[in-house]
Motif scaffolding. Structure first.
Motif, PDB file in Angstrom:
ATOM      1  N   VAL A   1       0.874  -1.177   0.000  1.00  0.00           N
ATOM      2  CA  VAL A   1       0.000   0.000   0.000  1.00  0.00           C
ATOM      3  C   VAL A   1       0.906   1.221   0.000  1.00  0.00           C
ATOM      4  N   PHE A   2       0.809   2.009  -1.026  1.00  0.00           N
ATOM      5  CA  PHE A   2       1.709   3.164  -1.224  1.00  0.00           C
ATOM      6  C   PHE A   2       3.172   2.758  -1.007  1.00  0.00           C
ATOM      7  N   GLY A   3       3.515   1.597  -1.530  1.00  0.00           N
ATOM      8  CA  GLY A   3       4.900   1.123  -1.463  1.00  0.00           C
ATOM      9  C   GLY A   3       5.264   0.400  -0.181  1.00  0.00           C
ATOM     10  N   HIS A   4       4.345   0.386   0.811  1.00  0.00           N
ATOM     11  CA  HIS A   4       4.655  -0.267   2.086  1.00  0.00           C
ATOM     12  C   HIS A   4       4.107  -1.690   2.088  1.00  0.00           C
ATOM     13  N   ASP A   5       4.975  -2.639   2.366  1.00  0.00           N
ATOM     14  CA  ASP A   5       4.542  -4.029   2.451  1.00  0.00           C
ATOM     15  C   ASP A   5       3.559  -4.180   3.625  1.00  0.00           C
TER      16      ASP A   5
END
Lengths: 258, 317
Positions: free
Chosen positions: B63-67
């Motif tokens: 999500v927005f680059g966050h795992d």
């Protein structure tokens, strides 16, 4: 927002929510132990106590007072954590915290600390009832505070495991009736270890409640049947392990996620 | 543009059952994205993996680059969720519930109070702020679910069946609120059984069936793939009509019922002028013409039916 400031604010928010939950419902949280302990002191302390000689050099009512405080404190710490977590799972509102950026350590910290707070408050309530029935002083304040903190934290931590493990409300009742109560009643609340046969005395030493009751008794009366430093050390280590298990269970999602 | 949600080969198994079976999906930041699928398609499982209520069996979800597992705190801080099932704290009045939720996201108590009032006003239940959730009406409960999702001012708003069981007026009000949020840059992920909702609101939809993504496209693109009906009412019943299917490969079928002619064709709007000209050329007088566009619902039903067929064939193999 940094995760550190989020941790502080988030932890405080969950802690506050948990404390408000039991503070705003005194009929469910403080009135029952009040009534139960008035009955305990009346029946065991006054009516039966007048027929029993001194135990460990103190009147019977004074001897049972620390045990009743432990009984009230640990059972309320346990019940608070197990009920709050299980009820949150049952109605799924625990998801409000689970879907937030709170760390698992913060979540466990808030549940354990709030439940320990309720345990300590009930312990204070029982002590006040005791003062109404008999004069009591504090012989070892450090040990009293240390034991009360450790045992309420320990049972709050055990309550977290119970709340995660339970599948229905009957499981909560079962844990209280079949695990907690026997441990407490065979934990030297109402009798001295020196007055039971050696075999039972040795068996009793396996019961962690013995060390808790004696620790708090040492705090109030300055008398104990087990080494208070050893008890405090072992109970502190046990508390640390239980809270670490709590965090691991939250991290694994035990009872919380599919 | 950065992806708000980036999914690679995502799987979730419950024993032998594959709830998600190798899902790949990219949802662009700022988009209004619909996730459509029949019951049991895996929509809620997909959402719950993003917010940490379900553990994935394999693959990647960001999500927005966050795992969602390794950086779960950053990922969850971006998300506001309004789930299908009510999962609201029953112990406190709704304003306090919002304050608590904001607090879990690191918002100070003073800010949380302000935000709680603001979102309750936005969804129109401010006068119920001191009421507990159980005492709200069904429509108010739905409004509250949206308020709770908005309290943290999320970059990604996930709405799982947000208008289930609400009346038409409230549905339109909720649509307006959500559209307004999307216009201001919030990425929206919507699951719904109301296909009309997806058709109206979404830039793009993914059709999920049996844990697999069957298609990702805009509602218009999907509808273009279906067939439209060109219904022509003639003055007199003809004895014969031109063979449209032979002349135009976009035409699938021609059906004559008395003076009513139905031409089933892809891109009906483009075929209709040819049909009119041909009928005119042959001397037929047209009294009425209607083009019935295929609905997203029909395309959806057709696609998921094909999905069922595929799944059955695989089981048989």
């Amino acid at each position: 927002m940094s995760l550190t400031s989020l941790d502080v604010t988030g932890f405080y928010a969950l802690l506050r929510r948990e404390v408000l939950r039991f503070v705003r419902r005194p009929r469910n949280t403080f009135v029952p132990p009040f009534i139960t302990n008035v009955l305990y002191f009346s029946v065991f302390g006054v009516i039966l106590g007048e027929r029993i000689d001194q135990i460990a050099g103190v009147p019977y009512i004074l001897f049972i007072l620390p045990g009743l405080i432990v009984l009230g404190a640990v059972s309320n710490a346990f019940e608070n954590a197990s009920f709050s977590i299980f009820h949150g799972r049952w109605n799924r509102y625990i998801e409000e915290a689970l879907t937030s950026p709170l760390s698992y350590t913060s979540m466990v910290g808030a549940y354990v600390l709030s439940s320990a707070t309720r345990g300590i408050l009930v312990g204070v309530l029982v002590a006040l009832i005791g003062v109404f029935f008999t004069a009591v002083g504090v012989a070892q304040p450090f040990y009293l505070v240390a034991f009360m903190l450790v045992i309420t934290l320990l049972f709050a931590g055990l309550g977290v495991i119970g709340g995660l493990w339970a599948d229905d409300f009957d499981d909560l009742t079962m844990m209280n009736q079949f695990i907690l109560r026997p441990l407490v009643f065979f934990g030297g609340v109402f009798y001295s270890l020196n007055e039971i046969p050696e075999m039972f005395r040795q068996a009793s030493l396996l019961n962690p409640m013995i060390y808790m009751v004696n620790g708090v008794r040492y705090g109030f009366l300055g008398v104990t049947e087990v080494d208070p430093n050893l008890s405090l050390g072992v109970l502190s280590a046990l508390t640390f392990v239980v809270v670490a298990v709590n965090v691991a269970l939250f991290r694994r999602g035990y009872g919380l996620t599919d | 543009m950065q992806s708000a949600i980036e999914i690679r080969d995502l799987t979730k198994s419950y024993g032998d059952v594959r709830a998600l079976d190798g899902v790949d999906l990219d949802i662009p930041e700022g988009s209004f994205f619909g996730l459509l699928g029949p019951n049991g398609a895996g929509k809620t499982t997909f959402i719950n993996i993003l917010v940490g209520l379900v553990r994935k069996s394999g693959g990647e979800a960001r999500v927005f680059g966050h795992d969602v597992e390794a950086d779960y705190r950053e990922a969850r801080d971006c998300i506001g969720l309004a789930p299908q099932e009510f999962n609201v704290d029953r112990f406190f009045p709704i304003r306090e519930v919002l304050e608590h939720k904001a607090g879990y996201h690191g918002i100070s108590q003073a800010d949380a109070k302000e935000r709680a009032d603001e979102v309750l006003k936005r969804v129109g239940i401010y006068d119920k702020r001191d009421t507990r959730f159980d005492w709200l009406s069904g429509g108010m409960k739905r409004r509250f679910m949206l308020a709770r999702a908005l309290i943290t001012d999320p970059d990604l708003l996930i709405l799982d069946e947000p208008t289930a069981g609400v009346d038409v007026q409230l549905r339109h009000e909720l649509w307006e609120t959500i559209t307004d949020l999307n216009d201001r840059g919030t990425t929206i992920l919507l699951t719904t059984h109301y296909i009309e909702e997806a058709e109206r609101l979404c830039d793009e939809v993914a059709i999920l069936d049996s844990g697999r993504v069957l298609e990702v496209a805009s509602p218009d693109e999907l509808m273009d793939r279906g067939t439209d009906d060109i219904v022509v009412q003639l003055r007199d019943p003809p004895t014969a009509v031109p063979d449209f299917a032979a002349d135009d490969d976009r035409v699938d079928a021609v059906e004559l019922d008395g003076s009513r002619l139905v031409v089933t064709a892809q891109q009906g709007g483009l075929v209709a002028p040819d049909v009119v000209q041909a009928l005119d050329r042959d001397g037929h007088e047209i009294v009425d013409l209607e083009i019935s566009r295929t609905s997203l619902e029909e395309v959806f039903v057709e696609m998921t039916r094909q999905g069922e067929g595929r799944a059955t064939a695989e089981v048989q193999q």
